[in-house]
Motif scaffolding. Structure first.
Motif, PDB file in Angstrom:
ATOM      1  N   UNK A  58       0.851  -1.192   0.000  1.00  0.00           N
ATOM      2  CA  UNK A  58       0.000   0.000   0.000  1.00  0.00           C
ATOM      3  C   UNK A  58       0.887   1.242   0.000  1.00  0.00           C
ATOM      4  N   UNK A  59       0.455   2.265  -0.699  1.00  0.00           N
ATOM      5  CA  UNK A  59       1.259   3.476  -0.869  1.00  0.00           C
ATOM      6  C   UNK A  59       1.084   4.394   0.343  1.00  0.00           C
ATOM      7  N   UNK A  60       1.674   3.967   1.472  1.00  0.00           N
ATOM      8  CA  UNK A  60       1.548   4.721   2.722  1.00  0.00           C
ATOM      9  C   UNK A  60       2.922   4.986   3.330  1.00  0.00           C
ATOM     10  N   UNK A  65       6.238   6.139   7.893  1.00  0.00           N
ATOM     11  CA  UNK A  65       7.480   6.714   8.417  1.00  0.00           C
ATOM     12  C   UNK A  65       7.204   7.547   9.657  1.00  0.00           C
ATOM     13  N   UNK A  66       6.081   8.258   9.662  1.00  0.00           N
ATOM     14  CA  UNK A  66       5.730   9.092  10.800  1.00  0.00           C
ATOM     15  C   UNK A  66       5.221   8.279  11.995  1.00  0.00           C
ATOM     16  N   UNK A  70       8.707   4.469  17.886  1.00  0.00           N
ATOM     17  CA  UNK A  70       9.533   3.614  18.739  1.00  0.00           C
ATOM     18  C   UNK A  70       9.061   2.163  18.737  1.00  0.00           C
ATOM     19  N   UNK A  71       8.253   1.778  17.752  1.00  0.00           N
ATOM     20  CA  UNK A  71       7.762   0.400  17.694  1.00  0.00           C
ATOM     21  C   UNK A  71       8.923  -0.586  17.565  1.00  0.00           C
ATOM     22  N   UNK A  72       8.902  -1.603  18.410  1.00  0.00           N
ATOM     23  CA  UNK A  72       9.907  -2.657  18.335  1.00  0.00           C
ATOM     24  C   UNK A  72       9.437  -3.817  17.458  1.00  0.00           C
ATOM     25  N   UNK A  73       8.114  -3.942  17.324  1.00  0.00           N
ATOM     26  CA  UNK A  73       7.511  -5.011  16.526  1.00  0.00           C
ATOM     27  C   UNK A  73       6.432  -4.390  15.639  1.00  0.00           C
ATOM     28  N   UNK A  87      14.838   3.239   7.926  1.00  0.00           N
ATOM     29  CA  UNK A  87      15.711   4.254   8.521  1.00  0.00           C
ATOM     30  C   UNK A  87      14.984   5.032   9.628  1.00  0.00           C
ATOM     31  N   UNK A  88      13.666   5.188   9.469  1.00  0.00           N
ATOM     32  CA  UNK A  88      12.882   5.905  10.486  1.00  0.00           C
ATOM     33  C   UNK A  88      12.541   5.022  11.681  1.00  0.00           C
TER      34      UNK A  88
END
Length: 350
Positions: A58-60, A65-66, A70-73, A87-88
């Motif tokens: 999906x084009x999101x 990126x925003x 801090x999601x680890x999973x 990278x984000x």
């Protein structure tokens, strides 16, 4: 003290976030606190496509990126994990992709960043196998064309004529190109129809085949099969494997079914083979371009049964994908062996 795990669920309108969260909270032991946030992707209401360097996503990219923060999973089916997104995602440790192949993830870039990637292979095996056999039956008996005739007020009793009526799976030889989770289930179903099942797959050991299923090379499969059904992955080696030469090697008047990937077939060559009668009919769920362009040659063929890439579309598939994803997350947080990992070099896998 409970350990907290920031988790992003990037579900869609098929593998939904409520299903994913329910399975996670059931599967992950309670001593692990799940800090769950969600984003809902537009698929399948909006078709997937290529996003950055990944495909079938999906084009999101911008919103992902925003949100990845801090999601680890992350658990997702269609989120585009491009280099930019990775990278984000500076805290990310694990991506669980609720599909058979994580084509929406730049696995090489994830590996370089120490991010493990898991898939949920086999989650749609039942649905895809049943759909493949449905296409076989519909094609052999020309069900859509006959249905449309009845709906239009026709009563074609002349279709009972020997030269017009269809064929049976019982007593037919069906050749399976590819014998993974879907192919194995197709074989079981076909044996219940009393069909003879032969298989071509370079990765299969003949000793692993069940009684009554024979392993053959591709030329033998093409020449012996009344129906050829495709269950291979699309790779540089398998691209256009069904082409003018292989179609010409098929038994005259045989049938072709493709529920795997459109790139396995040269569809221009198939159109010609259908025109000459070398191939009597085709059942197709996947295509070279999706959605199909106007005027595509096979759209007007009454020898083709088509569905819009829906072989895996059952509610049970969505629930099975969530179950497999939750099992992977639970294994990760429990420091157990990680199921479905595609890049073990990225880090700990149990």
């Amino acid at each position: 003290m409970n350990e907290q795990w920031p988790i992003l669920l990037a579900g869609d309108h098929f593998v939904r976030n409520d299903i994913l969260e329910d399975r996670l909270r059931r599967e992950v032991p309670r001593q692990h606190e799940l800090d769950i946030r969600t984003m809902t992707l537009p698929w399948p209401l909006v078709p997937f496509g290529k996003v950055g360097e990944v495909d079938e996503a999906s084009d999101v990219e911008e919103s992902l990126t925003e949100l990845v923060g801090d999601a680890q999973i992350v658990v997702t089916q269609m989120a585009p994990f491009t280099t930019r997104v990775l990278d984000a995602a500076t805290a990310l440790k694990l991506i669980v992709c609720t599909r058979g192949g994580p084509v929406n993830v730049n696995v090489e870039a994830a590996t370089e960043r120490g991010v493990l990637v898991c898939n949920t292979a086999g989650r749609n095996a039942v649905a895809a196998a049943e759909h493949a056999v449905t296409l076989m039956l519909s094609t052999l008996r020309a069900i859509p064309r006959i249905h449309n005739g009845v709906a239009a007020g026709q009563w074609r009793s002349d279709l009972y004529a020997y030269d017009e009526c269809g064929s049976e799976l019982s007593g037919s030889t069906v050749g399976l190109i590819g014998y993974g989770a879907i192919g194995r289930r197709v074989a079981r179903i076909l044996q219940a129809f009393d069909a003879t099942v032969i298989v071509s797959d370079p990765f299969v050991d003949p000793a692993d085949l069940p009684p009554g299923v024979e392993l053959v090379d591709l030329p033998a499969l093409l020449s012996r099969s009344d129906v050829v059904t495709l269950h291979s992955r699309l790779t540089p080696e398998t691209a256009n494997m069904i082409n003018r030469e292989t179609l010409g090697a098929m038994r005259p008047g045989s049938y072709l079914v493709n529920t795997a990937r459109g790139g396995l077939v040269d569809y221009e060559a198939l159109a010609d083979a259908l025109e000459t009668g070398q191939v009597a009919g085709a059942g197709l769920d996947v295509f070279p371009a999706e959605p199909l362009p106007e005027g595509w040659p096979l759209l007007s063929s009454d020898r083709v049964v088509m569905t819009p890439h829906l072989a895996g579309a059952t509610r049970q598939t969505a629930h099975r994908a969530a179950d497999l994803a939750a099992a992977a997350v639970a294994a990760f947080v429990e420091d157990r062996e990680l199921p479905g990992v595609v890049n073990p070099k990225a880090g700990r896998t149990g």
